[in-house]
Design a protein around this motif. Structure first.
Motif, PDB file in Angstrom:
ATOM      1  N   LEU A 130      37.915 -31.244  -7.630  1.00  0.00           N
ATOM      2  CA  LEU A 130      38.513 -32.080  -6.469  1.00  0.00           C
ATOM      3  C   LEU A 130      37.606 -31.859  -4.979  1.00  0.00           C
ATOM      4  O   LEU A 130      37.427 -32.423  -4.512  1.00  0.00           O
ATOM      5  CB  LEU A 130      39.630 -32.108  -6.125  1.00  0.00           C
ATOM      6  CG  LEU A 130      41.113 -33.189  -7.586  1.00  0.00           C
ATOM      7  CD1 LEU A 130      41.984 -32.127  -6.986  1.00  0.00           C
ATOM      8  CD2 LEU A 130      40.189 -34.050  -7.581  1.00  0.00           C
ATOM      9  N   LEU A 131      37.436 -30.901  -4.289  1.00  0.00           N
ATOM     10  CA  LEU A 131      37.136 -30.364  -3.454  1.00  0.00           C
ATOM     11  C   LEU A 131      35.243 -30.381  -3.845  1.00  0.00           C
ATOM     12  O   LEU A 131      35.116 -31.137  -2.371  1.00  0.00           O
ATOM     13  CB  LEU A 131      37.326 -28.835  -3.173  1.00  0.00           C
ATOM     14  CG  LEU A 131      38.345 -28.421  -2.269  1.00  0.00           C
ATOM     15  CD1 LEU A 131      38.341 -26.400  -2.330  1.00  0.00           C
ATOM     16  CD2 LEU A 131      38.876 -29.082  -1.429  1.00  0.00           C
ATOM     17  N   PRO A 182      24.359 -36.463  -1.769  1.00  0.00           N
ATOM     18  CA  PRO A 182      25.603 -36.192  -2.004  1.00  0.00           C
ATOM     19  C   PRO A 182      24.775 -34.769  -2.730  1.00  0.00           C
ATOM     20  O   PRO A 182      23.505 -35.069  -3.457  1.00  0.00           O
ATOM     21  CB  PRO A 182      25.677 -37.054  -3.960  1.00  0.00           C
ATOM     22  CG  PRO A 182      24.874 -38.276  -4.082  1.00  0.00           C
ATOM     23  CD  PRO A 182      24.344 -38.231  -2.803  1.00  0.00           C
ATOM     24  N   GLU A 183      25.317 -33.386  -3.276  1.00  0.00           N
ATOM     25  CA  GLU A 183      24.582 -32.478  -4.113  1.00  0.00           C
ATOM     26  C   GLU A 183      25.543 -32.172  -4.972  1.00  0.00           C
ATOM     27  O   GLU A 183      26.349 -31.057  -5.031  1.00  0.00           O
ATOM     28  CB  GLU A 183      24.766 -31.357  -2.432  1.00  0.00           C
ATOM     29  CG  GLU A 183      24.011 -31.746  -1.878  1.00  0.00           C
ATOM     30  CD  GLU A 183      24.188 -30.549  -0.153  1.00  0.00           C
ATOM     31  OE1 GLU A 183      23.413 -29.778   0.942  1.00  0.00           O
ATOM     32  OE2 GLU A 183      25.225 -30.414  -0.734  1.00  0.00           O
ATOM     33  N   ILE A 237      31.274 -37.280  -2.199  1.00  0.00           N
ATOM     34  CA  ILE A 237      32.091 -38.606  -1.554  1.00  0.00           C
ATOM     35  C   ILE A 237      32.205 -38.886   0.042  1.00  0.00           C
ATOM     36  O   ILE A 237      31.445 -40.328   0.040  1.00  0.00           O
ATOM     37  CB  ILE A 237      33.486 -39.559  -2.691  1.00  0.00           C
ATOM     38  CG1 ILE A 237      33.316 -39.594  -3.485  1.00  0.00           C
ATOM     39  CG2 ILE A 237      33.625 -40.366  -1.794  1.00  0.00           C
ATOM     40  CD1 ILE A 237      34.841 -39.459  -4.145  1.00  0.00           C
ATOM     41  N   GLY A 238      32.246 -37.863   0.498  1.00  0.00           N
ATOM     42  CA  GLY A 238      32.360 -38.164   1.848  1.00  0.00           C
ATOM     43  C   GLY A 238      30.467 -37.908   2.219  1.00  0.00           C
ATOM     44  O   GLY A 238      30.789 -39.159   3.262  1.00  0.00           O
ATOM     45  N   LEU A 291      32.848 -23.494  -1.010  1.00  0.00           N
ATOM     46  CA  LEU A 291      32.358 -25.120  -0.476  1.00  0.00           C
ATOM     47  C   LEU A 291      31.904 -25.253   0.666  1.00  0.00           C
ATOM     48  O   LEU A 291      32.085 -24.518   1.251  1.00  0.00           O
ATOM     49  CB  LEU A 291      33.449 -26.132  -0.413  1.00  0.00           C
ATOM     50  CG  LEU A 291      32.554 -27.061  -0.309  1.00  0.00           C
ATOM     51  CD1 LEU A 291      32.527 -27.802  -2.133  1.00  0.00           C
ATOM     52  CD2 LEU A 291      34.292 -28.612  -0.470  1.00  0.00           C
ATOM     53  N   LYS A 292      30.241 -25.445   0.796  1.00  0.00           N
ATOM     54  CA  LYS A 292      29.524 -25.485   1.527  1.00  0.00           C
ATOM     55  C   LYS A 292      29.712 -26.976   2.069  1.00  0.00           C
ATOM     56  O   LYS A 292      29.483 -27.657   1.447  1.00  0.00           O
ATOM     57  CB  LYS A 292      28.547 -24.850   1.479  1.00  0.00           C
ATOM     58  CG  LYS A 292      28.021 -23.095   0.908  1.00  0.00           C
ATOM     59  CD  LYS A 292      26.914 -22.941   0.610  1.00  0.00           C
ATOM     60  CE  LYS A 292      27.229 -21.690   0.131  1.00  0.00           C
ATOM     61  NZ  LYS A 292      25.895 -21.620  -1.249  1.00  0.00           N
ATOM     62  N   PRO A 293      29.241 -27.468   3.426  1.00  0.00           N
ATOM     63  CA  PRO A 293      28.915 -29.061   3.746  1.00  0.00           C
ATOM     64  C   PRO A 293      27.376 -29.168   3.279  1.00  0.00           C
ATOM     65  O   PRO A 293      27.326 -30.088   3.310  1.00  0.00           O
ATOM     66  CB  PRO A 293      29.337 -29.188   5.331  1.00  0.00           C
ATOM     67  CG  PRO A 293      29.265 -27.711   5.945  1.00  0.00           C
ATOM     68  CD  PRO A 293      29.381 -26.704   4.658  1.00  0.00           C
TER      69      PRO A 293
END
Length: 200
Positions: free
Chosen positions: A78-79, A94-95, A85-86, A142-144
């Protein structure tokens, strides 16, 4: 040669110990021993807490198993979805592939109560009664954004390939050793704020 009241080596030891005390520095061994004692005391407190609860090992084992399933199949995917999506909404590429590749790298090992590795698939004998631990190899954070492989320096490549492991707690957090305190995990937003500060 004139005799001294006590050997020169004792004089030297006395001199160096006084200097060390005067400077207020502890030896590396003393620092490590102190850290070990703190860890041991924390660990003993948590173990004692769990031993005082009726049916503690059964409930703890079930909670650990639930946390590992929740983390692996619900929370982390989910993250990843929310992040990508962000990125799409912010008109960035996207990645998906990179994130799910990092997520797939995470390995869950079942360990006995003391943290000795047992298996990826099988549970230790009497795990429900005696309790068990879950060790995570290469825990996913999670990485930005992911840096391009071409732009990675040698130091960054080494950090990326560094082995990391932790134990899962009943609350779903990571800890360095069984029954240890939660460890600080890398912040998702810290690189973003650093980048904003750098640009401003």
């Amino acid at each position: 040669m004139e005799d001294f009241p006590f050997p020169i080596s004792d004089l030297m030891k006395l001199f160096f110990f006084n200097i060390r005390d005067w400077l207020g520095k502890k030896s590396e061994f003393e620092i490590l021993d102190q850290q070990f004692q703190i860890k041991k005391n924390n660990q003993e407190d948590v173990i004692e807490f769990w031993e005082n609860i009726p049916y503690a090992q059964k409930s703890r084992s079930v909670l650990l198993l639930a946390q590992s399933i929740f983390r692996r199949y619900i929370k982390l995917p989910l993250l990843i979805i929310a992040k990508n999506i962000g990125r799409i909404l912010l008109r960035q590429s996207p990645e998906w592939y990179e994130d799910f590749q990092d997520w797939n790298r995470e390995i869950y090992l079942k360990c006995n109560y003391n943290g000795l590795q047992f298996s990826k698939t099988e549970f230790p004998k009497n795990w429900l009664i005696e309790g068990f631990q879950i060790k995570i190899l290469y825990p996913f954070h999670l990485k930005p954004w992911h840096r391009s492989k071409l732009r990675l320096s040698d130091r960054d490549r080494k950090q990326q390939d560094d082995f990391d492991s932790c134990f899962l707690t009943v609350l779903g957090m990571e800890t360095e050793y069984p029954f240890g305190p939660p460890r600080k995990t890398p912040s998702f937003f810290e690189p973003i704020f650093k980048d904003i500060d750098y640009k401003v």
